[in-house]
Design a protein around this motif. Structure first.
Motif, short mmCIF file in Angstrom:
data_model
loop_
_atom_site.label_atom_id
_atom_site.label_comp_id
_atom_site.label_asym_id
_atom_site.label_seq_id
_atom_site.Cartn_x
_atom_site.Cartn_y
_atom_site.Cartn_z
N GLY A 42 -1.24 12.41 11.55
CA GLY A 42 -2.41 12.04 12.33
C GLY A 42 -3.09 10.85 11.69
O GLY A 42 -3.02 10.66 10.47
N TRP A 43 -3.78 10.04 12.48
CA TRP A 43 -4.41 8.84 11.95
C TRP A 43 -5.53 9.15 10.96
O TRP A 43 -5.77 8.38 10.02
CB TRP A 43 -4.97 7.99 13.09
CG TRP A 43 -3.91 7.32 13.91
CD1 TRP A 43 -3.47 7.68 15.16
CD2 TRP A 43 -3.13 6.19 13.53
NE1 TRP A 43 -2.48 6.83 15.58
CE2 TRP A 43 -2.25 5.90 14.61
CE3 TRP A 43 -3.09 5.37 12.40
CZ2 TRP A 43 -1.35 4.84 14.57
CZ3 TRP A 43 -2.18 4.32 12.37
CH2 TRP A 43 -1.33 4.06 13.44
N ALA A 44 -6.21 10.26 11.14
CA ALA A 44 -7.39 10.54 10.32
C ALA A 44 -7.07 10.68 8.83
O ALA A 44 -7.87 10.29 7.98
CB ALA A 44 -8.09 11.81 10.83
N ASP A 45 -5.90 11.23 8.51
CA ASP A 45 -5.60 11.50 7.10
C ASP A 45 -4.27 10.91 6.63
O ASP A 45 -3.84 11.17 5.53
CB ASP A 45 -5.62 13.00 6.83
CG ASP A 45 -4.60 13.77 7.68
OD1 ASP A 45 -3.91 13.15 8.51
OD2 ASP A 45 -4.52 15.01 7.51
N LYS A 46 -3.62 10.09 7.46
CA LYS A 46 -2.31 9.54 7.08
C LYS A 46 -2.38 8.69 5.82
O LYS A 46 -1.55 8.84 4.90
CB LYS A 46 -1.75 8.72 8.23
CG LYS A 46 -0.28 8.27 8.10
CD LYS A 46 -0.06 7.06 7.24
CE LYS A 46 -0.77 5.81 7.73
NZ LYS A 46 -0.26 5.29 9.00
N VAL A 47 -3.37 7.81 5.71
CA VAL A 47 -3.47 6.92 4.56
C VAL A 47 -3.67 7.72 3.28
O VAL A 47 -3.04 7.45 2.25
CB VAL A 47 -4.60 5.89 4.75
CG1 VAL A 47 -4.91 5.18 3.44
CG2 VAL A 47 -4.21 4.87 5.81
N THR A 48 -4.53 8.73 3.33
CA THR A 48 -4.76 9.57 2.15
C THR A 48 -3.47 10.26 1.73
O THR A 48 -3.12 10.31 0.54
CB THR A 48 -5.84 10.64 2.45
OG1 THR A 48 -7.05 9.98 2.79
CG2 THR A 48 -6.06 11.54 1.25
N LYS A 49 -2.75 10.81 2.70
CA LYS A 49 -1.47 11.49 2.41
C LYS A 49 -0.44 10.50 1.84
O LYS A 49 0.29 10.82 0.90
CB LYS A 49 -0.92 12.14 3.66
CG LYS A 49 -1.67 13.38 4.12
CD LYS A 49 -0.98 13.99 5.33
CE LYS A 49 -1.65 15.27 5.78
NZ LYS A 49 -0.96 15.85 6.97
N LEU A 50 -0.38 9.31 2.42
CA LEU A 50 0.60 8.33 1.97
C LEU A 50 0.29 7.86 0.56
O LEU A 50 1.21 7.74 -0.28
CB LEU A 50 0.64 7.16 2.94
CG LEU A 50 1.65 6.05 2.62
CD1 LEU A 50 3.07 6.61 2.56
CD2 LEU A 50 1.56 4.92 3.64
N ASP A 51 -0.97 7.60 0.28
CA ASP A 51 -1.34 7.17 -1.06
C ASP A 51 -0.95 8.22 -2.10
O ASP A 51 -0.44 7.89 -3.18
CB ASP A 51 -2.84 6.89 -1.14
CG ASP A 51 -3.25 5.63 -0.38
OD1 ASP A 51 -2.36 4.84 -0.02
OD2 ASP A 51 -4.46 5.45 -0.14
N LYS A 52 -1.19 9.47 -1.78
CA LYS A 52 -0.83 10.55 -2.69
C LYS A 52 0.68 10.64 -2.87
O LYS A 52 1.19 10.78 -3.99
CB LYS A 52 -1.37 11.89 -2.17
CG LYS A 52 -1.08 13.08 -3.07
CD LYS A 52 -1.69 14.34 -2.50
CE LYS A 52 -1.45 15.54 -3.44
NZ LYS A 52 -0.01 15.82 -3.62
N ALA A 53 1.41 10.52 -1.75
CA ALA A 53 2.87 10.62 -1.81
C ALA A 53 3.47 9.46 -2.60
O ALA A 53 4.43 9.64 -3.36
CB ALA A 53 3.44 10.66 -0.40
N LEU A 54 2.91 8.27 -2.45
CA LEU A 54 3.40 7.13 -3.22
C LEU A 54 3.13 7.32 -4.71
O LEU A 54 3.94 6.94 -5.56
CB LEU A 54 2.73 5.85 -2.72
CG LEU A 54 3.18 5.34 -1.35
CD1 LEU A 54 2.22 4.27 -0.84
CD2 LEU A 54 4.60 4.80 -1.41
N ALA A 55 2.00 7.94 -5.02
CA ALA A 55 1.64 8.14 -6.43
C ALA A 55 2.49 9.20 -7.10
O ALA A 55 2.84 9.07 -8.28
CB ALA A 55 0.16 8.53 -6.53
N ASP A 56 2.84 10.26 -6.34
CA ASP A 56 3.59 11.36 -6.99
C ASP A 56 5.10 11.31 -6.73
O ASP A 56 5.82 12.22 -7.11
CB ASP A 56 3.02 12.72 -6.58
CG ASP A 56 3.20 13.03 -5.09
OD1 ASP A 56 4.06 12.43 -4.44
OD2 ASP A 56 2.44 13.89 -4.59
N GLY A 57 5.58 10.25 -6.09
CA GLY A 57 7.02 10.09 -5.90
C GLY A 57 7.60 10.84 -4.73
O GLY A 57 8.82 11.03 -4.67
#
Length: 435
Positions: A82-97
């Motif tokens: 969803g647009w509301a939380d995609k960026v937050t999820k992506l940033d976390k996923a990029l940080a933790d691999g």
């Protein structure tokens, strides 16, 4: 930023799995995955926005089936976001691999991930219709002469108007095709409704910088430019940019009878409450005007869309909305990921979107939509579309509201000359530093 669509269709599709797979690996998305595709193996994880799940699940399924047939030993995992939380999820996923191999990005999001090194470059020539991609949309994926994502679909702002109000005041329910005729029509509407001091013939919010920048573009100006020394600098004080801003401010002052300091976030409400004959916005805002709960259902048949005419005899250049698809840099399956993107943005796939009144990524397949009633307004606004400067500090400029504050200052009495000079100075302090 959420990229809205021109229309809504379809039903929910089944997500294929819910886990992501990514770690350090190839930084190129153009290597061949295998000499024999049927021998390729591994997992490709794709994050798509839920617009695709709701609006074109048939396209998603067809592409996934095509990918599975070509790579029978590769596992494809699709996760809707969803647009509301995609960026937050992506940033976390990029940080933790745990980032996906393919991710859909709203086109205002791409530069952040390009500058952070999160995306893998791709070969433009390997994608269908790339020589005809909508220029402004392709620009959202381009940085330092490299392509970092692939245009997916486009969006545009249009004129939204109450055809009954135009009919009553001018004798025609059609939206004028030239600005000269539009201004004459707006003057007639103003005269017709002069007893209502709160009625706006054209509701154009004062801090609406997306609209102001469209007039800047119409006069040949720009917000900022990249110079020969390798730096960005503000160009709002340039003569052509000032012409556009002055034109925008004149429209606001003459036709907006509401609070000039209120932004465009809920501008549809002016028409829904019977206080506006027209406004300039995203196509989806028209639905809000007549929707139960948010608007007035009695306006359903009266609210229509049209191309907004500009001051130069052409359609007003629109801010290019839409989405892009990118391959993440640390994916272990960059070549396979890029091939899924090729399939999902192929000419066949883009036609599937066009058939649903979604603007495709290229001018060739956009052309028929220019004469289709349901898409003409947006399609005709796209070819001369503009985009925000692809500069490291643009995010900070938006966050500090430099352009809205500049417009508000002008409407409160500051001269266009001084306000644009001050805005350029503020832009110059931020635009070359990564935000």
């Amino acid at each position: 930023m959420k990229r809205q669509l021109i229309s809504t269709f379809g039903i929910a599709a089944l997500a294929i799995g819910m886990t992501a797979c990514s770690s350090s690996g190839s930084t190129s998305a153009d290597k061949s995955p295998a000499s024999d595709p049927k021998a390729a193996s591994g997992t490709v994880t794709v994050w798509l926005m839920d617009d695709a799940q709701k609006n074109w699940p048939d396209l998603v399924q067809r592409v996934n089936d095509e990918f599975a047939a070509k790579y029978p030993k590769v596992t494809l995992r699709l996760v809707y976001q969803g647009w509301a939380d995609k960026v937050t999820k992506l940033d976390k996923a990029l940080a933790d691999g745990s980032a996906p191999d393919v991710v859909e990005l709203g086109n205002t999001e791409t530069m952040k991930y390009v500058l952070s090194g999160a995306l893998a470059p791709v070969d433009r020539s390997s994608f269908d219709n790339s020589d005809a991609w909508i220029k402004a949309l392709a620009n959202t994926c381009t940085y330092q002469d490299k392509l970092w994502c692939v245009p997916y679909y486009a969006g545009a702002r249009v004129a939204i108007y109450n055809s009954a109000a135009f009919q009553q005041a001018t004798g025609s329910g059609e939206f004028p095709k030239t600005e000269t005729d539009l201004l004459a029509a707006l003057d007639r509407i103003a005269e017709k409704n002069k007893s209502d001091k709160s009625f706006s013939p054209l509701y154009m919010p004062g801090p609406y910088w997306y609209a102001a920048a469209s007039y800047v573009a119409a006069y040949g100006g720009s917000i900022a430019k990249f110079d020969s020394s390798g730096n960005w600098h503000g160009t709002l004080h340039d003569a052509k940019s000032q012409q556009g801003i002055s034109h925008f401010v004149d429209l606001v002052r003459k036709y907006n009878k509401g609070d000039l300091t209120v932004n465009e976030q809920n501008q549809y409400e002016a028409m829904a409450r019977g206080r506006a004959a027209s406004f300039y916005g995203n196509g989806y805002e028209a639905a809000s005007v007549a929707a139960p709960g948010t608007g007035d259902p009695s306006l359903k048949d009266a609210v229509k869309l049209a191309t907004m005419p500009g001051p130069d005899g052409k359609p007003l250049p629109t801010f290019i909305g839409g989405s892009d698809l990118a391959v993440t840099a640390k994916s272990q399956q960059t070549a396979l990921a890029a091939d899924w993107v090729r399939m999902f943005t192929s000419g066949k796939s883009q036609q599937a979107l066009a058939d649903k009144d979604i603007l495709p990524n290229n001018l060739t397949q956009l052309a028929p939509l220019k004469s289709k009633p349901s898409t003409a307004a947006a399609a005709n606004a796209v070819p001369d579309a503009w985009f925000t400067p692809l500069a490291p500090g643009w995010g900070a400029i938006e966050k500090q509201k430099i352009l809205p504050d500049m417009l508000t200052a002008i409407l409160k009495g500051k001269s266009v000359d001084q306000a644009t000079k001050d805005a350029d100075a503020a832009i110059d302090q931020l635009i070359n530093t990564q935000s």
